[in-house]
Design a protein around this motif. Structure first.
Motif, mmCIF file in Angstrom:
data_model
loop_
_atom_site.group_PDB
_atom_site.id
_atom_site.type_symbol
_atom_site.label_atom_id
_atom_site.label_comp_id
_atom_site.label_asym_id
_atom_site.label_seq_id
_atom_site.Cartn_x
_atom_site.Cartn_y
_atom_site.Cartn_z
ATOM 1 N N GLU A 194 0.734 -0.941 0.473
ATOM 2 C CA GLU A 194 -0.123 0.118 0.272
ATOM 3 C C GLU A 194 0.702 1.073 -0.405
ATOM 4 O OE1 GLU A 194 -3.612 0.271 -0.364
ATOM 5 O OE2 GLU A 194 -3.319 -2.218 -0.333
ATOM 6 N N ASN A 195 0.946 2.255 -1.066
ATOM 7 C CA ASN A 195 1.161 3.499 -0.719
ATOM 8 C C ASN A 195 0.858 4.342 0.392
ATOM 9 O OD1 ASN A 195 0.671 6.956 -2.529
ATOM 10 N ND2 ASN A 195 3.040 5.781 -2.287
ATOM 11 N N THR A 196 1.632 3.813 1.052
ATOM 12 C CA THR A 196 2.057 5.391 2.856
ATOM 13 C C THR A 196 1.929 7.020 2.287
ATOM 14 O OG1 THR A 196 4.437 4.740 2.613
ATOM 15 C CG2 THR A 196 2.682 3.511 3.836
ATOM 16 N N ARG A 197 3.073 7.354 1.949
ATOM 17 C CA ARG A 197 3.532 8.507 0.823
ATOM 18 C C ARG A 197 3.841 9.501 0.370
ATOM 19 N NH1 ARG A 197 8.126 10.102 3.195
ATOM 20 N NH2 ARG A 197 9.624 9.336 4.153
ATOM 21 N N ARG A 198 3.330 9.860 -0.553
ATOM 22 C CA ARG A 198 4.713 9.887 -2.143
ATOM 23 C C ARG A 198 5.771 9.065 -2.754
ATOM 24 N NH1 ARG A 198 9.109 14.122 -1.263
ATOM 25 N NH2 ARG A 198 9.456 14.524 -3.386
ATOM 26 N N ASN A 199 6.083 7.862 -2.470
ATOM 27 C CA ASN A 199 6.828 7.212 -3.846
ATOM 28 C C ASN A 199 7.200 6.096 -2.650
ATOM 29 O OD1 ASN A 199 6.218 8.450 -6.059
ATOM 30 N ND2 ASN A 199 8.272 9.827 -5.453
ATOM 31 N N ASP A 200 6.940 5.757 -1.353
ATOM 32 C CA ASP A 200 7.077 4.707 -0.641
ATOM 33 C C ASP A 200 5.665 4.043 0.279
ATOM 34 O OD1 ASP A 200 9.134 6.317 -0.135
ATOM 35 O OD2 ASP A 200 8.552 7.532 1.601
ATOM 36 N N TYR A 201 6.111 2.581 0.358
ATOM 37 C CA TYR A 201 4.829 1.381 0.144
ATOM 38 C C TYR A 201 5.018 0.204 1.664
ATOM 39 C CZ TYR A 201 3.771 3.277 -4.508
ATOM 40 O OH TYR A 201 3.498 3.626 -5.966
ATOM 41 N N TYR A 202 3.965 0.303 2.279
ATOM 42 C CA TYR A 202 4.637 -1.057 2.936
ATOM 43 C C TYR A 202 3.167 -1.988 2.611
ATOM 44 C CZ TYR A 202 4.410 -2.407 8.021
ATOM 45 O OH TYR A 202 4.555 -3.503 9.242
ATOM 46 N N ASN A 203 3.922 -3.424 3.298
ATOM 47 C CA ASN A 203 3.684 -4.318 3.450
ATOM 48 C C ASN A 203 2.963 -4.976 4.254
ATOM 49 O OD1 ASN A 203 2.523 -7.140 2.851
ATOM 50 N ND2 ASN A 203 3.043 -7.142 0.674
ATOM 51 N N LYS A 204 2.112 -4.966 4.837
ATOM 52 C CA LYS A 204 1.207 -4.997 6.346
ATOM 53 C C LYS A 204 1.788 -6.267 6.783
ATOM 54 C CE LYS A 204 -1.703 -3.963 9.890
ATOM 55 N NZ LYS A 204 -3.196 -3.241 10.304
ATOM 56 N N GLU A 205 1.322 -7.632 5.645
ATOM 57 C CA GLU A 205 1.656 -8.985 5.989
ATOM 58 C C GLU A 205 2.876 -9.382 6.381
ATOM 59 O OE1 GLU A 205 -0.690 -13.321 4.060
ATOM 60 O OE2 GLU A 205 -0.374 -10.890 3.117
ATOM 61 N N LEU A 206 3.699 -8.894 5.293
ATOM 62 C CA LEU A 206 4.760 -9.052 5.771
ATOM 63 C C LEU A 206 5.979 -8.547 6.280
ATOM 64 C CD1 LEU A 206 5.397 -10.041 1.205
ATOM 65 C CD2 LEU A 206 5.164 -11.598 3.598
ATOM 66 N N GLY A 207 6.197 -7.628 6.537
ATOM 67 C CA GLY A 207 6.103 -6.273 7.684
ATOM 68 C C GLY A 207 7.973 -5.466 6.299
ATOM 69 N N LEU A 208 7.274 -4.969 4.927
ATOM 70 C CA LEU A 208 7.936 -5.088 4.092
ATOM 71 C C LEU A 208 7.881 -3.842 3.739
ATOM 72 C CD1 LEU A 208 8.836 -7.661 1.629
ATOM 73 C CD2 LEU A 208 10.150 -7.003 3.634
ATOM 74 N N ILE A 209 9.160 -3.022 4.186
ATOM 75 C CA ILE A 209 9.004 -1.490 3.480
ATOM 76 C C ILE A 209 9.367 -0.824 1.885
ATOM 77 C CG2 ILE A 209 9.553 1.310 3.966
ATOM 78 C CD1 ILE A 209 9.441 0.724 6.926
ATOM 79 N N LEU A 210 9.152 -0.062 1.395
ATOM 80 C CA LEU A 210 9.436 -0.201 0.030
ATOM 81 C C LEU A 210 9.630 0.953 -0.639
ATOM 82 C CD1 LEU A 210 10.378 -1.124 -2.868
ATOM 83 C CD2 LEU A 210 8.302 -2.249 -3.403
ATOM 84 N N GLU A 211 11.071 1.954 -0.597
ATOM 85 C CA GLU A 211 10.705 3.645 -0.270
ATOM 86 C C GLU A 211 11.773 3.771 -1.728
ATOM 87 O OE1 GLU A 211 12.900 4.604 2.807
ATOM 88 O OE2 GLU A 211 11.765 4.408 4.189
#
Length: 217
Positions: free
Chosen positions: A172-189
């Protein structure tokens, strides 16, 4: 992007477990660091407290690379230089079909977290997977040398397409160009239009920054 085998491997990475049955060099170095140092989740506020660990890992990797013929002295020529990003110097390979990246892991609190990010990228985006070549020193810093397919763009990237693809895979898009996968606990920036390329209606993710961390909600 995701299947049961991929999700199992991702959970092994997040939990600091050795990944069995893989022979690629990125996973091999990641497993070596996992076996030699304690693992933990990553959040940016840990950078200062982990600086000693990162230094110890760097010293360990230098010794290991020298002993195992992974220390590279013949670096790409400057006439092959392509670009410099926030953490990497990028060169064309001799045949021009791939790029060589010298990365000092400045975006990561530890070297283990850098190699975790490489392995995660290779699992999720195999069409632009990284191949680990070795280590070198540059400007008093340890650098990992990796190779990646060189992809040219034939259209402008529509970031809504990027968001849709990532959302389909749980990010899910959290802010601007950053994302978070809550199920896995992965941040993608930092997934902006220079880090994703379109070619033949296919999205190629060429620069990703993953953190294995559960965010407080």
């Amino acid at each position: 992007m995701n299947n049961n085998d991929t999700q199992k491997k991702l959970r092994n990475i997040i939990e600091g477990t050795i990944i069995e049955g893989e022979t690629d060099n990125c996973t091999a170095i990641r497993n070596l660091l996992c076996a030699s140092f304690s693992t933990s989740t990553t959040v940016k506020r840990d950078f200062d407290s982990k600086s000693i660990i990162k230094k110890e890992q760097a010293e360990f990797l230098i010794q290991y690379s020298v002993e195992n013929n992974l220390w590279v002295v013949n670096l790409p020529k400057e006439n092959k230089f392509l670009a410099k990003g926030g953490e990497a110097r990028i060169y064309f390979n001799s045949h021009g079909k791939s790029v060589i990246k010298l990365n000092d892991a400045i975006y990561y609190a530890t070297w283990l977290e850098y190699f975790n990010s490489l392995v995660i990228h290779n699992l999720l985006f195999p069409n632009t997977s990284y191949t680990f070549i070795g280590f070198t020193g540059m400007e008093n810093s340890l650098c990992a040398i990796v190779e990646q397919l060189f992809v040219t763009s034939d259209a402008l990237v529509d970031l809504s397409d990027v968001r849709a693809l990532l959302r389909y895979n749980g990010f899910e898009n959290t802010r601007r160009n950053d994302y978070y996968n809550k199920e896995l606990g992965l941040i993608l920036e930092d997934i902006h239009d220079e880090n994703v390329i379109v070619n033949s209606n296919t999205l190629f993710f060429i620069d990703t920054v993953f953190y294995t961390a559960f965010q407080d909600k």
